[in-house]
Design an enzyme around this catalytic site. Structure first.
Site: not given
Length: 288
Positions: A78, A226
């Site tokens: 992430c 993202c």
């Protein structure tokens, strides 16, 4: 969480991508899927990804990091969350460079200030078995997959890449916000071609140095930002020679700068923001 003291957390965001950071180093504590889902459902601790810092497993790293989605599943990478915990480590130690370990490997972070945090996202993987796909494709710059009728698809021939987790990138010929990503995102995420599911991104190339994207995130849904999707889309555009090798990626939450270096490393630079610090007790979570 009733058997433990209240869980201290930091609620942050990276371009609007909601991150819940929890430091369990030295506590001897872990979190299970039920606890993760409880935190995700509470407005004060709701997140897109949760970054749980555990004691380091590799010398020279600051922490081993578990990354959780809202459904309790784990993710291997992430980018936005890594920038967030990088800033927290900077605040804790004063260091401007550190490394974390995740399921996808070691991740280096360097910090100029809270608006410019760079994460080395590692090397992209393009082999069909590395993404992974359930059947062979020799050229993953454009695979056989489409959305819509066979004779008139809405989107087709996406690129696929693994940048710590699997991504499929569809190339849009009109603005990305005109597509109903919330409708077909879940279908592509769970398509049989992707045995580990996948993140789904729509990408619009606007110049040699810029693209615009929207993402349906595996295990989380529609997201304002993202980091791995920005990396995947940028690398795919560069690989198709649609852009230069350092570009600005515009997401609904803001901009990230992505560079694909001659050494085959992906560098992602962007900001983070602290929203509040709080404690999650047995029944609720509240800012303090």
């Amino acid at each position: 969480m009733t058997a433990h003291a209240p869980l201290r957390y930091v609620k942050m965001n990276g371009l609007g991508n909601e991150i819940l950071a929890v430091d369990l180093r030295g506590s001897g504590r872990t979190l299970n899927a039920s606890e993760i889902k409880t935190l995700a459902a509470n407005p004060a601790t709701a997140f897109d990804q949760m970054m749980v810092m555990l004691p380091p497993r590799t010398p020279g790293t600051a922490a081993f990091v578990q990354i959780f989605n809202t459904d309790g599943s784990e993710s291997a990478a992430c980018g936005n969350g890594t920038r967030c915990i990088g800033w927290l480590e900077r605040e804790r130690t004063g260091q401007s460079a550190m490394r974390f370990e995740t399921r996808s490997g070691l991740v280096a972070v360097s910090i100029e200030d809270i608006s410019a945090i760079t994460v080395d996202m590692g090397e992209p993987r393009f082999g069909w078995e590395d993404i992974p796909l359930s059947e062979p494709f020799h050229d993953t710059r454009a695979i056989e997959l489409q959305i819509g009728p066979i004779d008139a698809p809405i989107l087709h021939s996406p690129s696929v890449v693994n940048v710590g987790n699997p991504h499929v990138v569809f190339w849009a010929d009109k603005p990305v916000d005109t597509y109903d990503l919330g409708r077909f995102g879940p279908m592509i995420e769970n398509h049989p071609l992707f045995p580990e599911r996948t993140n789904v991104t729509l990408a619009e190339v606007t110049s040699r140095t810029a693209i615009k994207i929207r993402t349906w995130e595996r295990g989380a849904g529609l997201t304002r930002a993202c980091g791995t999707a920005a990396c995947a889309s940028a690398i795919s555009a560069m690989r198709k020679r649609l852009t230069d090798r350092k570009i600005t990626v515009t997401l609904p939450g803001g901009d990230l700068v992505i560079e694909w270096t001659p050494e085959n490393r992906i560098l992602m630079t962007g900001p983070v923001e602290i929203e509040h610090v709080g404690e999650a007790g047995p029944a609720a979570a509240a800012p303090v």
